[in-house]
Design a protein around this motif. Sequence first.
Motif, PDB file in Angstrom:
ATOM      1  N   SER A  27       0.860  -1.188   0.000  1.00  0.00           N
ATOM      2  CA  SER A  27       0.000   0.000   0.000  1.00  0.00           C
ATOM      3  C   SER A  27       0.896   1.238   0.000  1.00  0.00           C
ATOM      4  CB  SER A  27      -0.906   0.004   1.233  1.00  0.00           C
ATOM      5  OG  SER A  27      -0.119   0.244   2.393  1.00  0.00           O
ATOM      6  N   ASP A  28       0.312   2.383  -0.289  1.00  0.00           N
ATOM      7  CA  ASP A  28       1.082   3.626  -0.253  1.00  0.00           C
ATOM      8  C   ASP A  28       1.666   3.862   1.138  1.00  0.00           C
ATOM      9  OD1 ASP A  28       0.529   4.064  -2.921  1.00  0.00           O
ATOM     10  OD2 ASP A  28      -1.084   5.496  -2.538  1.00  0.00           O
ATOM     11  N   LYS A  29       0.894   3.555   2.165  1.00  0.00           N
ATOM     12  CA  LYS A  29       1.345   3.730   3.554  1.00  0.00           C
ATOM     13  C   LYS A  29       2.539   2.811   3.848  1.00  0.00           C
ATOM     14  CE  LYS A  29      -0.424   3.383   8.281  1.00  0.00           C
ATOM     15  NZ  LYS A  29      -1.588   3.034   9.108  1.00  0.00           N
ATOM     16  N   GLU A  30       2.442   1.548   3.447  1.00  0.00           N
ATOM     17  CA  GLU A  30       3.537   0.587   3.664  1.00  0.00           C
ATOM     18  C   GLU A  30       4.783   1.000   2.890  1.00  0.00           C
ATOM     19  OE1 GLU A  30       1.359  -3.689   4.301  1.00  0.00           O
ATOM     20  OE2 GLU A  30       1.187  -2.757   2.327  1.00  0.00           O
ATOM     21  N   THR A  31       4.585   1.469   1.658  1.00  0.00           N
ATOM     22  CA  THR A  31       5.699   1.891   0.814  1.00  0.00           C
ATOM     23  C   THR A  31       6.425   3.068   1.447  1.00  0.00           C
ATOM     24  OG1 THR A  31       4.521   1.151  -1.169  1.00  0.00           O
ATOM     25  CG2 THR A  31       6.332   2.677  -1.503  1.00  0.00           C
ATOM     26  N   LYS A  32       5.665   4.058   1.904  1.00  0.00           N
ATOM     27  CA  LYS A  32       6.278   5.235   2.533  1.00  0.00           C
ATOM     28  C   LYS A  32       7.014   4.860   3.820  1.00  0.00           C
ATOM     29  CE  LYS A  32       3.804   8.963   0.418  1.00  0.00           C
ATOM     30  NZ  LYS A  32       4.679   9.066  -0.716  1.00  0.00           N
ATOM     31  N   ALA A  33       6.439   3.958   4.607  1.00  0.00           N
ATOM     32  CA  ALA A  33       7.088   3.522   5.850  1.00  0.00           C
ATOM     33  C   ALA A  33       8.414   2.818   5.551  1.00  0.00           C
ATOM     34  CB  ALA A  33       6.161   2.607   6.639  1.00  0.00           C
ATOM     35  N   LEU A  34       8.440   1.994   4.517  1.00  0.00           N
ATOM     36  CA  LEU A  34       9.667   1.300   4.126  1.00  0.00           C
ATOM     37  C   LEU A  34      10.701   2.302   3.624  1.00  0.00           C
ATOM     38  CD1 LEU A  34      11.257  -1.298   3.696  1.00  0.00           C
ATOM     39  CD2 LEU A  34      10.008  -1.636   1.549  1.00  0.00           C
ATOM     40  N   LEU A  35      10.258   3.272   2.853  1.00  0.00           N
ATOM     41  CA  LEU A  35      11.171   4.303   2.348  1.00  0.00           C
ATOM     42  C   LEU A  35      11.770   5.102   3.502  1.00  0.00           C
ATOM     43  CD1 LEU A  35      12.461   5.781  -0.033  1.00  0.00           C
ATOM     44  CD2 LEU A  35      10.435   7.240  -0.111  1.00  0.00           C
ATOM     45  N   VAL A  36      10.947   5.517   4.444  1.00  0.00           N
ATOM     46  CA  VAL A  36      11.425   6.284   5.599  1.00  0.00           C
ATOM     47  C   VAL A  36      12.438   5.457   6.404  1.00  0.00           C
ATOM     48  CG1 VAL A  36      10.723   7.249   7.838  1.00  0.00           C
ATOM     49  CG2 VAL A  36       9.428   7.801   5.778  1.00  0.00           C
ATOM     50  N   ALA A  37      12.159   4.174   6.574  1.00  0.00           N
ATOM     51  CA  ALA A  37      13.064   3.303   7.339  1.00  0.00           C
ATOM     52  C   ALA A  37      14.415   3.141   6.651  1.00  0.00           C
ATOM     53  CB  ALA A  37      12.417   1.935   7.540  1.00  0.00           C
ATOM     54  N   GLY A  38      14.402   3.070   5.329  1.00  0.00           N
ATOM     55  CA  GLY A  38      15.637   2.798   4.600  1.00  0.00           C
ATOM     56  C   GLY A  38      16.403   4.016   4.132  1.00  0.00           C
ATOM     57  N   ASP A  39      15.722   5.135   3.933  1.00  0.00           N
ATOM     58  CA  ASP A  39      16.339   6.336   3.364  1.00  0.00           C
ATOM     59  C   ASP A  39      17.018   7.147   4.461  1.00  0.00           C
ATOM     60  OD1 ASP A  39      17.050   8.505   1.804  1.00  0.00           O
ATOM     61  OD2 ASP A  39      15.020   9.340   1.749  1.00  0.00           O
ATOM     62  N   LYS A  40      18.255   6.811   4.753  1.00  0.00           N
ATOM     63  CA  LYS A  40      18.983   7.445   5.867  1.00  0.00           C
ATOM     64  C   LYS A  40      19.451   8.861   5.548  1.00  0.00           C
ATOM     65  CE  LYS A  40      18.779   3.648   8.272  1.00  0.00           C
ATOM     66  NZ  LYS A  40      17.672   3.468   9.175  1.00  0.00           N
ATOM     67  N   ASP A  41      19.690   9.165   4.267  1.00  0.00           N
ATOM     68  CA  ASP A  41      20.200  10.490   3.930  1.00  0.00           C
ATOM     69  C   ASP A  41      19.118  11.453   3.437  1.00  0.00           C
ATOM     70  OD1 ASP A  41      19.727   9.567   1.361  1.00  0.00           O
ATOM     71  OD2 ASP A  41      21.833   9.536   0.760  1.00  0.00           O
TER      72      ASP A  41
END
Length: 110
Positions: free
Chosen positions: A79-93
Amino acid sequence: MAMSDLLSTEEIKAAVGAFSVAESFCYKKFFEILGLKKKSQEDVKKVFHILDKDQSGFIEEDELKFVLKGFTPDGRDLSDKETKALLVAGDKDGDGKIGIDEFITLVAES
């Protein structure tokens, strides 16, 4: 190279199946079930390159949405929510995408 060259078919099925319901995806549990954390850094890099469909050197948000399908065609879209959560978790910079080093860190954190 296919995911099944790096990970067992049973682990892939179990991991993708564990999150078959919308809004249930947890990257930490997913990587744990896959056994990805136990893999070498080289194998984790190979998984990254498979998920980086456009070979840009980054996994962008549109690629993250289909991360489960990157492991098996039977996987659902996040879902868009799951995708954004994964991006936030992985995108350190904070550049809006996940680079290879960030992916390695994301897997290691799981």
